[in-house]
Design an enzyme around this catalytic site. Structure first.
Site, mmCIF file in Angstrom:
data_model
loop_
_atom_site.group_PDB
_atom_site.id
_atom_site.type_symbol
_atom_site.label_atom_id
_atom_site.label_comp_id
_atom_site.label_asym_id
_atom_site.label_seq_id
_atom_site.Cartn_x
_atom_site.Cartn_y
_atom_site.Cartn_z
ATOM 1 N N HIS A 442 0.618 -1.431 0.151
ATOM 2 C CA HIS A 442 0.045 0.301 -0.246
ATOM 3 C C HIS A 442 0.947 1.477 0.589
ATOM 4 O O HIS A 442 0.418 2.110 -0.427
ATOM 5 C CB HIS A 442 -0.868 0.318 1.449
ATOM 6 C CG HIS A 442 -2.162 0.918 1.101
ATOM 7 N ND1 HIS A 442 -1.184 2.263 2.168
ATOM 8 C CD2 HIS A 442 -3.255 1.466 0.946
ATOM 9 C CE1 HIS A 442 -2.535 3.725 1.406
ATOM 10 N NE2 HIS A 442 -2.998 3.236 0.752
ATOM 11 N N CYS A 757 -0.892 -3.875 -15.596
ATOM 12 C CA CYS A 757 -1.742 -3.417 -14.578
ATOM 13 C C CYS A 757 -0.516 -3.253 -13.545
ATOM 14 O O CYS A 757 -0.474 -2.704 -12.243
ATOM 15 C CB CYS A 757 -2.812 -3.284 -14.747
ATOM 16 S SG CYS A 757 -3.605 -4.546 -13.791
#
Ligand code: PEP
Ligand code: MG
Length: 818
Positions: A442, A757
């Site tokens: 993250h 991606c």
């Protein structure tokens, strides 16, 4: 009544930390000093001690309470070796803890959870429960009521001490009503002494677990109209002559948790001049749950109070001075700058102080800013370079999203691992450093998108770096230097100027056959991402948009607020679709693992999974709880209806064809027609999906995108967030490339578009490989789009040259023959 386990605030002073913890002692001290503290009492640490030292527990009891869990790991070991006769609870706890390796986070989680379950399941001895009931009754009577609303907060005897601010690590329950509920919450507070995080923190700070007890504070709730925090010394500049006040509507939780950006006022001590007023847009507030009358909920200011309140100054100028003077008074009382929570009560209009603790980060000797500038670059910490750039500033170490207010503009945020609740602080940071995580964690994803230098996986940043230190961060090389390294910071500024100039020269666009797209997760950066010239959005992550509603989304929907969620999502998606129109934008449905959900308000019920990466996430969870998927599709439909025909839906973590079919059914239920209204695609993240790609294609898909972050972890059996095995994590491992090659080949046969991606799409080496494998597009991070486009252009030209040369050689060979 003479109490044994209860102490009223009036009976306490700051000497009573061992009995009622830091919070309780402070409240007592302030009450005695005549500071307006809402009245209340403490269930003393003696009560907890009595509970753990008197309640006897047998092996059978433990097995009954813990069920299956008693047969596994440390608990099974403890049970096997324990004597047959019942033992007091404390002995069981210490037995479990002494066998726990706190650096093994799974073991720590499991063992502390078991302890918490035991505490919650065992009855509170009537000697204690009866006293709590009586004291609560007395407190209520003071207000002429049967039952008053109270806050129940834990106050650990090692908490809130000047040496180690444990802020936010133990529980707080607001708007609790009725004696039974108070008793229940006191037990929950006791259990919170044993959260994994608190236990870990105590171990690392060298506290003896057997000597840390917990008191619970029961305090009359302020019916808060406006509230906030105040620092009686400016925590940004260290200036002791200034008081900094943050203020917002409703309960203070919104400010403390960082859910709202509060107004900020700076007042000069003595002259009481308001030196600065920044009126923020206060979108949300926390109020008593109007439906249940218990607990709290977050609501929109515009709806609850009216739109004009959003940008209204919270405190009047008189109130600013009143709050500041109160701060000064408390500081004088303690002889040290304080971090204070305050509130104005709706009912009597008075100012109340609900908490005060010393500011632990101020330097003793100086008043002014003390920036440590150095000439020599000395590396004090190493990790993985996760987001390039040089950032320098003052370190602020936080362990929990509730502490994000401590991070001010230009600070270096240091934490174990970031989560979506920390994004507001991440935006303010000059650089980010984490203990855990890899390049796809993250912290890495968000910091790259924000363009903030970031180093992850340092293992020991929160231990080695201390709040108040100054450091320089090299986010490309993964290095942290001591002090503000002048030469590096200067180089950064020069590079910035150069980049500006180069940007102007290199304005001629590069056209590539392989499209180069961009990954986006925050709609607010859509314009910036579109300005990179990317050919579309190859991944629009839903996580940030959904998690930033500030509450667990499923809970949110179940509370009847689906429409609000749909609206918010639609707004975000539209922003991105508009910024890129007519270039395609692929929205990926939510993929948050349970451990991320659990961090959110309302996430307590998330299952504790042994291995969240292999657990309830992606489309598997989406189909189990279709209400969320439905909300996402409704949001997309809204945007499509506005004429945006450039949207694609991408399903994460697909492994079975029927997952595609079921998701389509849900889309159709809300009137969103796959392939017609939106392109339909899947992520290839699970090796199984790559191997059965033909079956997935037969189910009907328009595109696929490689999620190499997951595809690599699942192919190589490497937890992508585990820095211990990070060195083996390699997206260009032949096995991963073999899967990618196979998928591209089959997709080409069926005319299905292919893309990537994952983080590897931003890696030039991988980009070259993918161009050669014939991928249709590559989606990179915003900071990498230009570089990847250059690499792609170069590789494509090389390919063309090679083809031309091959042909030439073949012709020459033919000529040679004759
Ligand atoms: C991936 O797995 O590569 C991906 C892009 O998804 P996430 O990083 O969100 O798991
Ligand atoms: Mg993934």
């Amino acid at each position: 009544m003479a109490y044994k386990f209860i102490k009223w605030f009036e009976e306490l002073s700051k000497e009573d930390v061992p009995l009622v913890g830091g919070k309780g002692a402070n409240l007592g001290e302030m009450t005695k000093a005549g500071i307006p503290v809402p009245p209340g009492f403490c269930v003393t640490a003696e009560a907890y001690k009595y509970f753990v030292e008197n309640v006897k527990v047998s092996k059978e009891d433990i097995k009954k309470i813990l069920g299956e869990k008693a047969n596994k790991g440390t608990i099974a070991e403890v049970l096997a070796q324990a004597p047959d006769e019942p033992r007091i609870l404390q002995e069981w706890i210490m037995d479990i803890i002494s066998r726990t390796n706190v650096d093994d986070s799974k073991q720590l989680q499991e063992n502390t959870e078991a302890i918490r379950e035991l505490i919650k399941a065992l009855d509170m001895p009537p000697e204690i429960a009866d006293e709590i009931k009586q004291a609560y009754k007395e407190l209520s009577q003071r207000f002429g009521q049967e039952e008053v609303y109270v806050a129940v907060r834990s106050s650990a005897t090692a908490e809130d001490l000047p040496e180690a601010s444990f802020a936010g690590q133990q529980e707080t329950y607001l708007d609790v009503l009725g004696a039974d509920d108070v008793i229940d919450k006191v037990k929950k507070c006791w259990a919170s002494l044993w959260t994994a995080r608190a236990t870990f923190y105590r171990a690392k700070q060298g506290f003896d677990h057997s000597k840390v007890y917990l008191s619970a504070v029961v305090q009359k709730m302020v019916n808060s109209e406006k509230s906030g925090v105040m620092f009686t010394a400016n925590p940004v500049t260290n200036n002791r002559n200034e008081i900094m006040i943050n203020a917002s509507w409703g309960l203070g939780e919104a400010v403390v948790s960082g859910a709202v950006t509060p107004d900020e006022y700076i007042v000069e001590k003595g002259t009481w001049k308001i030196k600065e007023k920044v009126i923020a847009k206060k979108e949300v507030m926390v109020v008593r749950n109007p439906e249940t009358g218990k607990g709290t909920v977050m609501v929109k200011v515009a709806e609850y109070l009216g739109p004009e309140w959003v940008e209204k100054q919270v405190l009047t100028d008189e109130q600013i001075i009143e709050v500041a003077k109160m701060g000064q008074r408390i500081e004088e009382h303690y002889g040290w700058p304080q971090d204070i929570e305050w509130a104005y009560d709706k009912d009597d209009g008075k100012l109340y102080i609900v908490q005060s603790r010393p500011i632990t980060t101020l330097k003793e000797e100086t008043a002014g800013e003390e920036v440590e500038e150095v000439e020599e670059a000395e590396v004090i910490l190493k990790g993985l370079g996760a987001s390039p750039g040089i950032g320098a500033g003052r370190v602020v170490v936080i362990f929990d999203a509730s502490e994000i207010d401590k991070v001010k503009e230009g600070d270096v945020l240091v934490t174990t691992m970031t989560n979506p609740d920390m994004v507001p602080a991440m935006k303010r940071a000059a650089a980010i450093i984490t203990d855990e995580g890899g390049r796809t964690s993250h912290a890495a994803i968000v910091s790259r998108e924000l363009g903030i230098p970031c180093v992850v996986g340092t293992k020991e940043a929160t231990k080695k770096l201390k709040t108040g230190m100054y450091v320089t961060v090299d986010g490309a090389r993964g290095l942290v230097y001591k002090g503000i390294v002048k030469s590096l910071v200067k180089k950064k500024e020069e590079a910035k100027a150069e980049a500006g100039a180069a940007g102007a020269v290199a304005a001629a666009p590069l056209v590539t056959g392989t499209l180069v797209k961009v990954n986006v997760s925050m709609p607010e950066v859509a314009e910036r991402a579109a300005a990179t010239g990317a050919d579309g959005v190859g991944l629009l992550r839903a996580e940030h948009m959904i998690l930033s509603i500030g509450q667990h989304p499923i809970k949110f929907i179940r509370e009847g607020k689906e429409e609000e969620l749909v609206e918010k999502l639609a707004e975000g998606i539209e922003k991105v679709a508009a910024a890129f129109y007519p270039r395609p934008v692929w929205y990926r449905t939510l993929d948050a693992p349970t451990n991320e959900f659990r961090e959110m308000p309302g996430g307590e019920d998330e299952p504790e999974e042994r291995n969240p990466m292999l657990g309830w996430r992606g489309i598997r969870r989406g189909l189990d709880q279709p209400e969320l998927l439905r909300a996402e599709f409704k949001a997309i439909k809204k945007v499509v209806e506005k004429g945006y025909n450039n949207i694609g839906v991408m399903l994460p973590l697909v492994s079975h064809p029927e997952q595609i079919r079921k998701a389509k059914e849900i889309a159709r239920e809300v009137g969103l027609e796959p392939h017609k209204d939106v392109a339909w695609g899947v992520m290839i993240e699970v090796p199984a999906a790559a191997i059965i790609i033909e079956d997935l294609i037969r189910e009907g898909i328009d595109f696929i995108s490689f999620g190499t972050n997951d595809l690599t972890q699942y192919t190589l059996a490497i937890d992508r967030d585990n820095e211990r095995v990070a060195k083996l994590y390699d997206e260009t491992h032949p096995a991963v490339l073999k899967l990618i090659k196979h998928v591209i080949k089959v997709c080409k046969r069926y005319g299905v578009e292919t893309s990537i991606c994952g983080q590897a799409g931003s890696d030039p080496k991988m980009a070259r490989i993918l161009v050669r494998l014939g991928i249709d597009s590559i989606s990179a991070n915003p900071d990498a789009v230009q570089l990847i486009r250059q690499v792609v252009a170069q590789e494509e030209r090389k390919l063309m040259l090679e083809a031309a040369r091959r042909q030439l050689f073949e012709e020459e060979e033919e000529e040679d023959l004759f």
